[in-house]
Design a protein around this motif. Structure first.
Motif, PDB file in Angstrom:
ATOM      1  N   MET A 145       0.843  -1.176   0.000  1.00 34.69           N
ATOM      2  CA  MET A 145       0.000   0.000   0.000  1.00 34.69           C
ATOM      3  C   MET A 145       0.891   1.242   0.000  1.00 34.69           C
ATOM      4  O   MET A 145       1.872   1.285   0.716  1.00 34.69           O
ATOM      5  N   MET A 146       0.549   2.202  -0.839  1.00 29.67           N
ATOM      6  CA  MET A 146       1.304   3.452  -0.909  1.00 29.67           C
ATOM      7  C   MET A 146       0.460   4.601  -0.380  1.00 29.67           C
ATOM      8  O   MET A 146      -0.736   4.664  -0.646  1.00 29.67           O
ATOM      9  N   HIS A 147       1.112   5.477   0.370  1.00 28.78           N
ATOM     10  CA  HIS A 147       0.449   6.639   0.945  1.00 28.78           C
ATOM     11  C   HIS A 147       1.287   7.880   0.635  1.00 28.78           C
ATOM     12  O   HIS A 147       2.521   7.803   0.618  1.00 28.78           O
ATOM     13  N   HIS A 148       0.610   8.972   0.445  1.00 25.48           N
ATOM     14  CA  HIS A 148       1.264  10.269   0.372  1.00 25.48           C
ATOM     15  C   HIS A 148       0.596  11.149   1.414  1.00 25.48           C
ATOM     16  O   HIS A 148      -0.619  11.395   1.333  1.00 25.48           O
ATOM     17  N   ILE A 149       1.358  11.578   2.389  1.00 27.23           N
ATOM     18  CA  ILE A 149       0.785  12.360   3.492  1.00 27.23           C
ATOM     19  C   ILE A 149       1.398  13.754   3.481  1.00 27.23           C
ATOM     20  O   ILE A 149       2.599  13.911   3.713  1.00 27.23           O
ATOM     21  N   ASP A 150       0.559  14.738   3.199  1.00 28.01           N
ATOM     22  CA  ASP A 150       0.957  16.145   3.233  1.00 28.01           C
ATOM     23  C   ASP A 150       0.822  16.620   4.680  1.00 28.01           C
ATOM     24  O   ASP A 150      -0.285  16.734   5.200  1.00 28.01           O
ATOM     25  N   LEU A 151       1.957  16.881   5.326  1.00 28.01           N
ATOM     26  CA  LEU A 151       1.923  17.243   6.742  1.00 28.01           C
ATOM     27  C   LEU A 151       1.146  18.528   7.002  1.00 28.01           C
ATOM     28  O   LEU A 151       0.517  18.662   8.048  1.00 28.01           O
ATOM     29  N   SER A 152       1.174  19.454   6.075  1.00 28.40           N
ATOM     30  CA  SER A 152       0.424  20.697   6.258  1.00 28.40           C
ATOM     31  C   SER A 152      -1.082  20.409   6.331  1.00 28.40           C
ATOM     32  O   SER A 152      -1.786  20.964   7.180  1.00 28.40           O
ATOM     33  N   SER A 153      -1.573  19.530   5.478  1.00 28.66           N
ATOM     34  CA  SER A 153      -2.989  19.153   5.513  1.00 28.66           C
ATOM     35  C   SER A 153      -3.331  18.439   6.808  1.00 28.66           C
ATOM     36  O   SER A 153      -4.369  18.706   7.419  1.00 28.66           O
ATOM     37  N   VAL A 154      -2.462  17.533   7.230  1.00 30.36           N
ATOM     38  CA  VAL A 154      -2.690  16.813   8.481  1.00 30.36           C
ATOM     39  C   VAL A 154      -2.708  17.804   9.643  1.00 30.36           C
ATOM     40  O   VAL A 154      -3.562  17.720  10.527  1.00 30.36           O
ATOM     41  N   LEU A 155      -1.794  18.766   9.617  1.00 25.41           N
ATOM     42  CA  LEU A 155      -1.756  19.775  10.672  1.00 25.41           C
ATOM     43  C   LEU A 155      -3.059  20.572  10.710  1.00 25.41           C
ATOM     44  O   LEU A 155      -3.635  20.785  11.780  1.00 25.41           O
ATOM     45  N   ARG A 156      -3.541  21.001   9.565  1.00 26.67           N
ATOM     46  CA  ARG A 156      -4.795  21.779   9.519  1.00 26.67           C
ATOM     47  C   ARG A 156      -5.976  20.940   9.999  1.00 26.67           C
ATOM     48  O   ARG A 156      -6.832  21.434  10.730  1.00 26.67           O
ATOM     49  N   GLN A 157      -6.009  19.670   9.640  1.00 30.58           N
ATOM     50  CA  GLN A 157      -7.103  18.802  10.103  1.00 30.58           C
ATOM     51  C   GLN A 157      -7.012  18.557  11.606  1.00 30.58           C
ATOM     52  O   GLN A 157      -8.019  18.517  12.304  1.00 30.58           O
ATOM     53  N   THR A 158      -5.799  18.439  12.090  1.00 27.86           N
ATOM     54  CA  THR A 158      -5.585  18.147  13.502  1.00 27.86           C
ATOM     55  C   THR A 158      -5.955  19.339  14.367  1.00 27.86           C
ATOM     56  O   THR A 158      -6.581  19.197  15.406  1.00 27.86           O
ATOM     57  N   LEU A 159      -5.562  20.542  13.931  1.00 30.07           N
ATOM     58  CA  LEU A 159      -5.828  21.746  14.718  1.00 30.07           C
ATOM     59  C   LEU A 159      -7.106  22.443  14.301  1.00 30.07           C
ATOM     60  O   LEU A 159      -7.498  23.422  14.936  1.00 30.07           O
ATOM     61  N   SER A 160      -7.776  21.977  13.267  1.00 25.21           N
ATOM     62  CA  SER A 160      -9.003  22.600  12.756  1.00 25.21           C
ATOM     63  C   SER A 160      -8.793  24.086  12.509  1.00 25.21           C
ATOM     64  O   SER A 160      -9.591  24.932  12.909  1.00 25.21           O
ATOM     65  N   CYS A 161      -7.681  24.404  11.885  1.00 22.06           N
ATOM     66  CA  CYS A 161      -7.360  25.804  11.632  1.00 22.06           C
ATOM     67  C   CYS A 161      -6.560  25.889  10.337  1.00 22.06           C
ATOM     68  O   CYS A 161      -5.642  25.116  10.116  1.00 22.06           O
ATOM     69  N   ASP A 162      -6.911  26.827   9.463  1.00 17.78           N
ATOM     70  CA  ASP A 162      -6.214  26.985   8.190  1.00 17.78           C
ATOM     71  C   ASP A 162      -5.062  27.975   8.251  1.00 17.78           C
ATOM     72  O   ASP A 162      -4.388  28.207   7.272  1.00 17.78           O
ATOM     73  N   LEU A 163      -4.847  28.602   9.399  1.00 18.02           N
ATOM     74  CA  LEU A 163      -3.894  29.704   9.473  1.00 18.02           C
ATOM     75  C   LEU A 163      -2.451  29.265   9.673  1.00 18.02           C
ATOM     76  O   LEU A 163      -1.546  30.026   9.401  1.00 18.02           O
ATOM     77  N   TYR A 164      -2.212  28.083  10.183  1.00 23.60           N
ATOM     78  CA  TYR A 164      -0.867  27.718  10.586  1.00 23.60           C
ATOM     79  C   TYR A 164      -0.273  26.628   9.707  1.00 23.60           C
ATOM     80  O   TYR A 164      -0.969  25.707   9.304  1.00 23.60           O
TER      81      TYR A 164
END
Length: 185
Positions: free
Chosen positions: A1-20
């Motif tokens: 299985m191959m995954h591509h994880i964009d850390l910026s997207s994960v960060l925004r989903q985790t913090l529920s904020c688009d600013l950081y």
């Protein structure tokens, strides 16, 4: 299985904020790593499948030492006994300062992709580094091919290849080896 994880997207989903786009503080890093682990635990994946994951830092502005420890070091250590391989992409010099420090602290190494290509970095012996570079250049190679390419004894090369497999920097496929970076999502 191959995954591509964009850390910026994960960060925004985790913090529920688009600013950081900064990975700072240990709790933030732990939350981001937890989200990555959930993504990697997709129940649609077969239980015994190999996984290859690109962890993409391209949209991350900065990472501090605590976050690098939580996201990079603990992720590598968590999956060290699994058949899981990681390639870190988009790591810039500012990211590297924090990442290198945690790799040294834990004796870890990783494959990182930049504009010049893929290389291994972190805590590696000279034999491990030259063997990885030979496997990467050759693409898919057996131990005898790598021994010829490095001018080393094949028994020693097999031991080094086993070490690199254990560190998840080289994948074994039957009697051949493939360096992380040759197989990509």
């Amino acid at each position: 299985m191959m995954h591509h994880i964009d850390l910026s997207s994960v960060l925004r989903q985790t913090l529920s904020c688009d600013l950081y786009s900064n990975l700072v503080t240990r709790p933030t890093g732990a939350a981001v790593r937890g989200q990555i682990e959930q993504l990697l635990a997709d129940p649609t994946d077969s239980a015994d499948a190999r996984s290859f994951t690109i962890i993409d830092f391209s949209q991350v502005s900065m990472i501090d030492f605590s976050c690098a420890d939580e996201v990079v070091a603990k992720l590598l250590m968590r999956y060290a006994s699994d058949d899981a391989y990681f390639l870190f992409r988009g790591v810039n010099d500012d990211h590297w300062v924090a990442i290198e420090a945690v790799l040294e602290r834990h004796g870890l190494a990783l494959a990182v992709e930049n504009a010049e290509g893929v290389k291994v970095a972190g805590m590696l012996s000279d034999d491990e580094r030259s063997t990885w570079e030979a496997v990467y250049r050759l693409g898919t190679a057996n131990a005898d091919d790598v021994a010829i390419a490095t001018g080393s004894d094949s028994t020693l090369v097999r031991g080094t290849l086993d070490s690199l497999c254990g560190r998840r920097l080289v994948m074994r496929a039957n009697d051949e080896y493939i360096a992380v970076g040759h197989f990509q999502a």
